[in-house]
Design an enzyme around this catalytic site. Structure first.
Site, PDB file in Angstrom:
ATOM      1  N   TYR A  85       4.280   4.629  15.653  1.00  0.00           N
ATOM      2  CA  TYR A  85       2.870   4.265  15.560  1.00  0.00           C
ATOM      3  C   TYR A  85       1.957   5.422  15.972  1.00  0.00           C
ATOM      4  O   TYR A  85       1.004   5.767  15.264  1.00  0.00           O
ATOM      5  CB  TYR A  85       2.614   3.042  16.441  1.00  0.00           C
ATOM      6  CG  TYR A  85       1.212   2.481  16.334  1.00  0.00           C
ATOM      7  CD1 TYR A  85       0.831   1.735  15.224  1.00  0.00           C
ATOM      8  CD2 TYR A  85       0.276   2.656  17.355  1.00  0.00           C
ATOM      9  CE1 TYR A  85      -0.438   1.196  15.121  1.00  0.00           C
ATOM     10  CE2 TYR A  85      -0.996   2.126  17.264  1.00  0.00           C
ATOM     11  CZ  TYR A  85      -1.346   1.394  16.144  1.00  0.00           C
ATOM     12  OH  TYR A  85      -2.612   0.868  16.040  1.00  0.00           O
ATOM     13  N   ASN A 132      -7.125   0.179   5.924  1.00  0.00           N
ATOM     14  CA  ASN A 132      -6.954  -0.515   7.195  1.00  0.00           C
ATOM     15  C   ASN A 132      -5.568  -1.139   7.360  1.00  0.00           C
ATOM     16  O   ASN A 132      -5.267  -1.689   8.415  1.00  0.00           O
ATOM     17  CB  ASN A 132      -8.049  -1.600   7.292  1.00  0.00           C
ATOM     18  CG  ASN A 132      -7.895  -2.510   8.472  1.00  0.00           C
ATOM     19  OD1 ASN A 132      -7.990  -2.077   9.612  1.00  0.00           O
ATOM     20  ND2 ASN A 132      -7.655  -3.791   8.211  1.00  0.00           N
ATOM     21  N   ILE A 136      -7.499  -4.683  20.696  1.00  0.00           N
ATOM     22  CA  ILE A 136      -8.322  -5.746  20.129  1.00  0.00           C
ATOM     23  C   ILE A 136      -7.663  -7.088  20.444  1.00  0.00           C
ATOM     24  O   ILE A 136      -6.437  -7.213  20.457  1.00  0.00           O
ATOM     25  CB  ILE A 136      -8.443  -5.591  18.596  1.00  0.00           C
ATOM     26  CG1 ILE A 136      -8.965  -4.204  18.230  1.00  0.00           C
ATOM     27  CG2 ILE A 136      -9.375  -6.655  18.019  1.00  0.00           C
ATOM     28  CD1 ILE A 136      -8.967  -3.947  16.730  1.00  0.00           C
ATOM     29  N   SER A 160      -6.593   4.749  15.622  1.00  0.00           N
ATOM     30  CA  SER A 160      -6.464   3.995  16.864  1.00  0.00           C
ATOM     31  C   SER A 160      -6.762   4.924  18.030  1.00  0.00           C
ATOM     32  O   SER A 160      -6.722   6.157  17.882  1.00  0.00           O
ATOM     33  CB  SER A 160      -5.035   3.452  16.987  1.00  0.00           C
ATOM     34  OG  SER A 160      -4.758   2.993  18.293  1.00  0.00           O
ATOM     35  N   LYS A 183      -0.726   7.525  13.649  1.00  0.00           N
ATOM     36  CA  LYS A 183      -2.159   7.518  13.937  1.00  0.00           C
ATOM     37  C   LYS A 183      -2.714   8.936  14.110  1.00  0.00           C
ATOM     38  O   LYS A 183      -3.867   9.199  13.751  1.00  0.00           O
ATOM     39  CB  LYS A 183      -2.434   6.661  15.176  1.00  0.00           C
ATOM     40  CG  LYS A 183      -2.224   5.177  14.930  1.00  0.00           C
ATOM     41  CD  LYS A 183      -3.013   4.703  13.729  1.00  0.00           C
ATOM     42  CE  LYS A 183      -2.877   3.251  13.411  1.00  0.00           C
ATOM     43  NZ  LYS A 183      -3.604   2.862  12.186  1.00  0.00           N
ATOM     44  N   VAL A 202       0.811  -1.224   0.000  1.00  0.00           N
ATOM     45  CA  VAL A 202       0.000   0.000   0.000  1.00  0.00           C
ATOM     46  C   VAL A 202       0.838   1.265   0.000  1.00  0.00           C
ATOM     47  O   VAL A 202       0.338   2.348  -0.316  1.00  0.00           O
ATOM     48  CB  VAL A 202      -0.976   0.029   1.201  1.00  0.00           C
ATOM     49  CG1 VAL A 202      -1.945  -1.137   1.132  1.00  0.00           C
ATOM     50  CG2 VAL A 202      -0.225   0.055   2.543  1.00  0.00           C
TER      51      VAL A 202
END
Length: 265
Positions: A165, A101, A198, A152, A169, A75
């Site tokens: 990260y 995603n 999750i 997130s 985000k 991607v």
């Protein structure tokens, strides 16, 4: 009046994504697969995009093959993004829903030793990947479509050592807000969804890395931060994605939907 009631009844009888064309990046992961199952149940045609074909083929074992297209792509590469959009449009027609995603985590480390290449790789997947997806999807998207970007709970907070990260985000929210303003004239809605922890392999890897860094059980550490006291499931997050993908959210754009068990409250 009778005709209007008939139209309403006909619309109510249709599935939420009947004959819609949807692209899901990160389609080989648990959230991508959960969203794909829901989208298909609601009548959609789905293109699943992931870096590795074996992951896609495993995910697709439980999906109806006649309405699923599997595309191996990076991607973060413009040529790959263009290719997966073109292949989807050729197979199913104009795009109605983009669920951006795809993601990776990086590492947890102090700022003075955080590896530059890790930081760059995480930005490339999350930020550039979402940007390229929108860049190539928008010209092929029907007016009234929907773009959902997986951010997130980390997109609205900061934590020591999670530089790549959390920065990515946060950046996705900025991208979403720009897109929401630009595409409103075409009634294309753009939103971010913000899962909390999750119960899946991606989160377990995060928790193992964090636990090693801070010297505690990472899973228990997160559960103590969540008012509902547990991790979410991929299906729970996917139901929120379906809401944003469908006409049920027809007046929702430019927003951050928290699905985090109250972690951000």
């Amino acid at each position: 009046m009778t005709e209007r009631l008939a139209d309403i009844e006909e619309q109510a009888s249709l599935a939420a994504l009947e004959n819609k064309t949807c692209i899901i990046t990160g389609g080989g992961g648990s959230l991508g697969l959960a969203a794909a199952k829901l989208f298909l149940d609601e009548g959609a045609n789905v293109a699943l995009v992931d870096l590795a074909m074996p992951a896609l083929e495993k995910a697709a074992e439980t999906l109806p093959s006649d309405r699923v297209l599997l595309i191996e792509a990076d991607v973060s590469r413009a040529a790959d993004a263009k290719r997966y959009v073109e292949r989807t449009a050729e197979r199913f027609g104009p795009i109605d829903v983009l669920f951006s995603n795809a993601g990776n985590f990086g590492i947890v480390a102090p700022i003075d030793i955080y590896p530059e290449d890790v930081f760059d790789t995480v930005q490339a997947v999350h930020v550039k990947g979402a940007f390229l997806a929108a860049k190539h999807v928008v010209p092929r998207m029907r007016d009234g479509g929907s773009i959902i970007i997986t951010s997130s709970v980390a997109g609205l907070r900061g934590d020591p050592g999670v530089y790549a990260y959390i920065t990515a985000k946060h950046a996705q929210i900025g991208l979403m807000r720009c897109l929401a303003k630009e595409l409103a004239l075409r009634r294309i809605r753009v939103n971010t969804v913000h899962p909390g922890p999750i119960d899946n392999g991606f989160q377990l890897a995060v928790e193992q890395g964090l636990g090693a860094a801070i010297g505690t059980d990472g899973t228990d550490f997160f559960n103590r931060m969540i008012p509902l006291g547990r991790h979410g499931t991929p299906d729970e997050i996917a139901r929120s994605v379906l809401y944003l993908a469908s006409d049920q959210s027809s007046f929702v754009t430019g927003t951050t939907l928290m699905v985090d068990g109250g972690m951000s409250a």
